[in-house]
Design a protein around this motif. Structure first.
Motif, PDB file in Angstrom:
ATOM      1  N   LEU A 107     -26.580   3.404   4.046  1.00  0.00           N
ATOM      2  CA  LEU A 107     -26.841   4.839   4.176  1.00  0.00           C
ATOM      3  C   LEU A 107     -26.718   5.497   2.809  1.00  0.00           C
ATOM      4  CD1 LEU A 107     -24.944   5.534   7.508  1.00  0.00           C
ATOM      5  CD2 LEU A 107     -27.421   5.383   7.168  1.00  0.00           C
ATOM      6  N   ALA A 108     -27.787   5.435   2.042  1.00  0.00           N
ATOM      7  CA  ALA A 108     -27.824   6.006   0.701  1.00  0.00           C
ATOM      8  C   ALA A 108     -29.278   6.158   0.291  1.00  0.00           C
ATOM      9  CB  ALA A 108     -27.080   5.116  -0.297  1.00  0.00           C
ATOM     10  N   ALA A 109     -29.536   7.097  -0.610  1.00  0.00           N
ATOM     11  CA  ALA A 109     -30.891   7.278  -1.114  1.00  0.00           C
ATOM     12  C   ALA A 109     -31.177   6.251  -2.199  1.00  0.00           C
ATOM     13  CB  ALA A 109     -31.053   8.689  -1.677  1.00  0.00           C
ATOM     14  N   ALA A 110     -32.402   5.770  -2.236  1.00  0.00           N
ATOM     15  CA  ALA A 110     -32.840   4.923  -3.341  1.00  0.00           C
ATOM     16  C   ALA A 110     -33.233   5.823  -4.504  1.00  0.00           C
ATOM     17  CB  ALA A 110     -34.018   4.062  -2.908  1.00  0.00           C
ATOM     18  N   THR A 111     -32.663   5.572  -5.662  1.00  0.00           N
ATOM     19  CA  THR A 111     -32.937   6.414  -6.829  1.00  0.00           C
ATOM     20  C   THR A 111     -33.804   5.732  -7.872  1.00  0.00           C
ATOM     21  OG1 THR A 111     -30.863   5.696  -7.856  1.00  0.00           O
ATOM     22  CG2 THR A 111     -30.806   7.725  -6.545  1.00  0.00           C
ATOM     23  N   LYS A 112     -33.887   4.400  -7.793  1.00  0.00           N
ATOM     24  CA  LYS A 112     -34.713   3.663  -8.752  1.00  0.00           C
ATOM     25  C   LYS A 112     -35.200   2.376  -8.103  1.00  0.00           C
ATOM     26  CE  LYS A 112     -34.691   1.553 -13.379  1.00  0.00           C
ATOM     27  NZ  LYS A 112     -33.851   1.250 -14.571  1.00  0.00           N
ATOM     28  N   ILE A 113     -36.461   2.066  -8.339  1.00  0.00           N
ATOM     29  CA  ILE A 113     -37.047   0.808  -7.877  1.00  0.00           C
ATOM     30  C   ILE A 113     -37.682   0.129  -9.074  1.00  0.00           C
ATOM     31  CG2 ILE A 113     -38.754  -0.283  -6.372  1.00  0.00           C
ATOM     32  CD1 ILE A 113     -38.402   2.091  -4.452  1.00  0.00           C
ATOM     33  N   ASP A 114     -37.244  -1.078  -9.379  1.00  0.00           N
ATOM     34  CA  ASP A 114     -37.777  -1.840 -10.511  1.00  0.00           C
ATOM     35  C   ASP A 114     -38.579  -3.012  -9.955  1.00  0.00           C
ATOM     36  OD1 ASP A 114     -38.291  -3.472 -12.695  1.00  0.00           O
ATOM     37  OD2 ASP A 114     -36.372  -3.052 -13.659  1.00  0.00           O
ATOM     38  N   PRO A 115     -39.922  -2.879  -9.868  1.00  0.00           N
ATOM     39  CA  PRO A 115     -40.735  -3.955  -9.284  1.00  0.00           C
ATOM     40  C   PRO A 115     -40.684  -5.257 -10.078  1.00  0.00           C
ATOM     41  CG  PRO A 115     -41.959  -1.878  -9.398  1.00  0.00           C
ATOM     42  CD  PRO A 115     -40.725  -1.713 -10.229  1.00  0.00           C
ATOM     43  N   HIS A 116     -40.459  -5.169 -11.398  1.00  0.00           N
ATOM     44  CA  HIS A 116     -40.443  -6.375 -12.224  1.00  0.00           C
ATOM     45  C   HIS A 116     -39.149  -7.170 -12.015  1.00  0.00           C
ATOM     46  CE1 HIS A 116     -44.084  -4.955 -14.137  1.00  0.00           C
ATOM     47  NE2 HIS A 116     -43.488  -3.800 -14.397  1.00  0.00           N
ATOM     48  N   ALA A 117     -38.032  -6.444 -11.960  1.00  0.00           N
ATOM     49  CA  ALA A 117     -36.749  -7.110 -11.731  1.00  0.00           C
ATOM     50  C   ALA A 117     -36.470  -7.321 -10.248  1.00  0.00           C
ATOM     51  CB  ALA A 117     -35.619  -6.282 -12.340  1.00  0.00           C
ATOM     52  N   ARG A 118     -37.328  -6.752  -9.388  1.00  0.00           N
ATOM     53  CA  ARG A 118     -37.140  -6.796  -7.941  1.00  0.00           C
ATOM     54  C   ARG A 118     -35.739  -6.303  -7.571  1.00  0.00           C
ATOM     55  NH1 ARG A 118     -39.973 -12.395  -5.706  1.00  0.00           N
ATOM     56  NH2 ARG A 118     -41.717 -12.403  -7.173  1.00  0.00           N
ATOM     57  N   SER A 119     -35.451  -5.105  -8.015  1.00  0.00           N
ATOM     58  CA  SER A 119     -34.134  -4.531  -7.749  1.00  0.00           C
ATOM     59  C   SER A 119     -34.268  -3.054  -7.380  1.00  0.00           C
ATOM     60  CB  SER A 119     -33.209  -4.683  -8.953  1.00  0.00           C
ATOM     61  OG  SER A 119     -33.645  -3.883 -10.034  1.00  0.00           O
ATOM     62  N   ILE A 120     -33.290  -2.589  -6.634  1.00  0.00           N
ATOM     63  CA  ILE A 120     -33.246  -1.200  -6.179  1.00  0.00           C
ATOM     64  C   ILE A 120     -31.879  -0.640  -6.538  1.00  0.00           C
ATOM     65  CG2 ILE A 120     -33.364   0.320  -4.164  1.00  0.00           C
ATOM     66  CD1 ILE A 120     -34.770  -2.280  -2.849  1.00  0.00           C
ATOM     67  N   THR A 121     -31.854   0.570  -7.086  1.00  0.00           N
ATOM     68  CA  THR A 121     -30.598   1.258  -7.370  1.00  0.00           C
ATOM     69  C   THR A 121     -30.415   2.377  -6.356  1.00  0.00           C
ATOM     70  OG1 THR A 121     -30.828   0.791  -9.742  1.00  0.00           O
ATOM     71  CG2 THR A 121     -29.253   2.499  -9.096  1.00  0.00           C
ATOM     72  N   LEU A 122     -29.225   2.444  -5.770  1.00  0.00           N
ATOM     73  CA  LEU A 122     -28.930   3.464  -4.760  1.00  0.00           C
ATOM     74  C   LEU A 122     -28.133   4.602  -5.368  1.00  0.00           C
ATOM     75  CD1 LEU A 122     -27.924   1.161  -1.756  1.00  0.00           C
ATOM     76  CD2 LEU A 122     -30.198   1.996  -2.398  1.00  0.00           C
ATOM     77  N   ALA A 123     -28.125   5.726  -4.671  1.00  0.00           N
ATOM     78  CA  ALA A 123     -27.435   6.919  -5.173  1.00  0.00           C
ATOM     79  C   ALA A 123     -25.939   6.704  -5.319  1.00  0.00           C
ATOM     80  CB  ALA A 123     -27.706   8.097  -4.242  1.00  0.00           C
ATOM     81  N   ASP A 124     -25.371   5.762  -4.559  1.00  0.00           N
ATOM     82  CA  ASP A 124     -23.940   5.490  -4.673  1.00  0.00           C
ATOM     83  C   ASP A 124     -23.610   4.510  -5.804  1.00  0.00           C
ATOM     84  OD1 ASP A 124     -24.826   3.075  -3.660  1.00  0.00           O
ATOM     85  OD2 ASP A 124     -23.824   3.275  -1.731  1.00  0.00           O
ATOM     86  N   GLY A 125     -24.626   4.158  -6.596  1.00  0.00           N
ATOM     87  CA  GLY A 125     -24.408   3.280  -7.743  1.00  0.00           C
ATOM     88  C   GLY A 125     -24.621   1.807  -7.464  1.00  0.00           C
ATOM     89  N   LYS A 126     -24.734   1.433  -6.207  1.00  0.00           N
ATOM     90  CA  LYS A 126     -24.937   0.027  -5.866  1.00  0.00           C
ATOM     91  C   LYS A 126     -26.382  -0.375  -6.141  1.00  0.00           C
ATOM     92  CE  LYS A 126     -21.421   0.069  -2.238  1.00  0.00           C
ATOM     93  NZ  LYS A 126     -21.158  -0.084  -0.786  1.00  0.00           N
ATOM     94  N   SER A 127     -26.586  -1.670  -6.356  1.00  0.00           N
ATOM     95  CA  SER A 127     -27.933  -2.184  -6.555  1.00  0.00           C
ATOM     96  C   SER A 127     -28.208  -3.298  -5.549  1.00  0.00           C
ATOM     97  CB  SER A 127     -28.115  -2.701  -7.987  1.00  0.00           C
ATOM     98  OG  SER A 127     -27.233  -3.779  -8.237  1.00  0.00           O
ATOM     99  N   LEU A 128     -29.464  -3.426  -5.181  1.00  0.00           N
ATOM    100  CA  LEU A 128     -29.899  -4.444  -4.241  1.00  0.00           C
ATOM    101  C   LEU A 128     -31.022  -5.246  -4.866  1.00  0.00           C
ATOM    102  CD1 LEU A 128     -30.161  -2.275  -0.980  1.00  0.00           C
ATOM    103  CD2 LEU A 128     -28.332  -3.873  -1.549  1.00  0.00           C
ATOM    104  N   ALA A 129     -30.952  -6.557  -4.750  1.00  0.00           N
ATOM    105  CA  ALA A 129     -32.042  -7.427  -5.180  1.00  0.00           C
ATOM    106  C   ALA A 129     -32.881  -7.784  -3.959  1.00  0.00           C
ATOM    107  CB  ALA A 129     -31.492  -8.678  -5.846  1.00  0.00           C
TER     108      ALA A 129
END
Length: 427
Positions: A107-129
């Motif tokens: 439950l957080a907003a996605a603030t950044k999507i990096d298609p090259h690194a295949r990663s997502i940064t969430l508003a709470d500071g966490k990242s998802l691959a």
């Protein structure tokens, strides 16, 4: 407090037992260590359906659903809320059942999507691959496309096209309106979410006015010269609410050019309409996430491979629902759930090195015009020449001059469709 001495063996046994207990209690934890990582962003009909379909198609997948709101407010049937026929709580859904299915819900907003690194940064500071990413971003509005109508103006003149607050605002304004007032609805150009919705809204508001404020009327200012199921809508307006609903086409001066939110005045090239209650549905584009991921083209919408819904602009990212360019398919909740299942099966095939099956998609849209009167449009679509086209048995719309039992039957079908669909997506 009594303290019991703990030796190394006791501590080790206790730790192992706790770990085993936690693993048993949390199927989501087990799932996330099992297989390829698929992240779905957007918890509406499309995104939530896709997350569940992915887990069903391959339980080994590590599926994460990212959604910034704890409660989802459904758009289908929301016009009935505006007219006082449904309560807002009937449009609200959570994600507990998805968690129970082994889907990790962030439950957080996605603030950044990096298609090259295949990663997502969430508003709470966490990242998802991720190995594959699914976006179901819905729509956003082209603010200021109409002079004087921006996000601040929508707090006075609601669009009521997404979000519980906007729906509630329009309902309160109708309740506060004196009998004899005029409701003015401005319908947008296509493409837009749920094309029949503005005309359903005009009809169901007319029902409210007929029963509560019978000297009032509804005017629809339209940026188009025709609309979906036009003959069926006009037949219903004339039969149920004679003289209460006026439709102004673009050729007759219906295109909205400016808005004065303070006076609730809506202007076209030919006239000005002073509304007691105004409802402006602005032009639309794909939701913010599409721009964040770089999957929207110059039209503001997202071109996709129709067989897999993979973006034509970014590899390993799929786009479903209202944001996707899906040929002849309408932008609707039913279309989004149909696309979600096709997309999920395609992802499982791609991750397994297989060719996805040729898809067939369906869509259905009900328009409720009175508690016992509804019309509908159903369609079947297949890929022809790289895009979705109408396929056998084609587009099926409600018959004209139907008996009352047919219209009331469709009203019951509309309620049943909503209950079944929301149960399948969120329940």
């Amino acid at each position: 407090m009594i303290r019991t001495p703990i030796n190394r063996r006791t501590l080790l046994k206790s730790t192992m037992a706790a770990a085993a207990s936690a693993a048993m209690a949390s199927p989501a934890v087990r799932a996330q260590s099992a297989g390829p990582r698929v992240v779905v962003i957007g918890g509406g009909f499309g995104g939530a359906s896709c997350a569940r379909a992915l887990r069903k198609a391959d339980p080994r997948l590590a599926v994460t659903l990212v959604e910034q709101n704890r409660t989802y407010v459904a758009s289908p049937m929301s016009n009935a809320v505006i007219a006082g026929l449904r309560e807002p709580s009937q449009q609200e859904f959570g994600y507990d059942k998805l968690s129970h299915d082994g889907i990790t819900v962030a439950l957080a907003a996605a603030t950044k999507i990096d298609p090259h690194a295949r990663s997502i940064t969430l508003a709470d500071g966490k990242s998802l691959a991720y190995d594959r990413l699914v976006l179901s971003p819905g729509i956003d509005f082209r603010w200021n496309a109409i002079q004087g109508y921006d996000e601040a103006a929508s707090a006075v003149i609601p669009h009521a096209y997404r979000g519980g607050d906007q729906i509630a605002l329009l309902r309160r304004q109708l309740d506060a309106m004196d009998d004899g007032g005029t409701v003015v609805i401005a319908a947008p150009v296509n493409p837009a979410r749920c094309p029949p919705a503005p005309y359903e809204r005009a009809g169901i508001i007319a029902y409210y006015l007929k029963t509560k404020k019978p000297r009032s009327k509804v005017i629809v200012l339209d940026a188009k010269d025709s609309f979906t199921m036009q003959k069926q809508f006009e037949e219903a307006w004339n039969a149920l609410y004679p003289g209460m609903v006026e439709w102004v086409s673009v050729s007759s001066g219906g295109a909205l050019t400016s808005v004065d939110a303070k006076t609730r005045t809506l202007a076209t090239d030919f006239d000005k309409y002073e509304a007691t209650v105004a409802n402006v549905i602005p032009p639309q584009k794909a939701g913010r996430l599409a721009e964040l991921a770089g999957v929207a083209d110059r039209t503001g919408w997202c071109p996709v491979d129709p067989a897999t819904f993979e973006s034509k602009l970014q590899p390993n990212i799929h786009v479903i629902g209202d944001a996707a360019i899906a040929g002849a398919m309408p932008r609707s909740a039913a279309a989004a759930t149909s696309q979600a299942k096709i997309c999920a099966n395609a992802i499982v095939a791609l991750l397994g090195g297989k060719t996805p099956a040729a898809p067939t998609l369906t869509s259905i849209c009900f328009s409720l015009l009175a508690p016992d009167y509804a019309i509908s449009q159903r369609g079947t679509y297949r890929v022809v020449d790289g895009q979705y086209n109408e396929s056998d048995p084609g587009i099926i719309v409600s018959p004209l001059a139907a008996a009352p039992a047919v219209r009331s039957g469709e009203a019951k079908d509309a309620g049943a469709w909503y209950a079944d669909t929301t149960a399948g997506v969120f329940g």
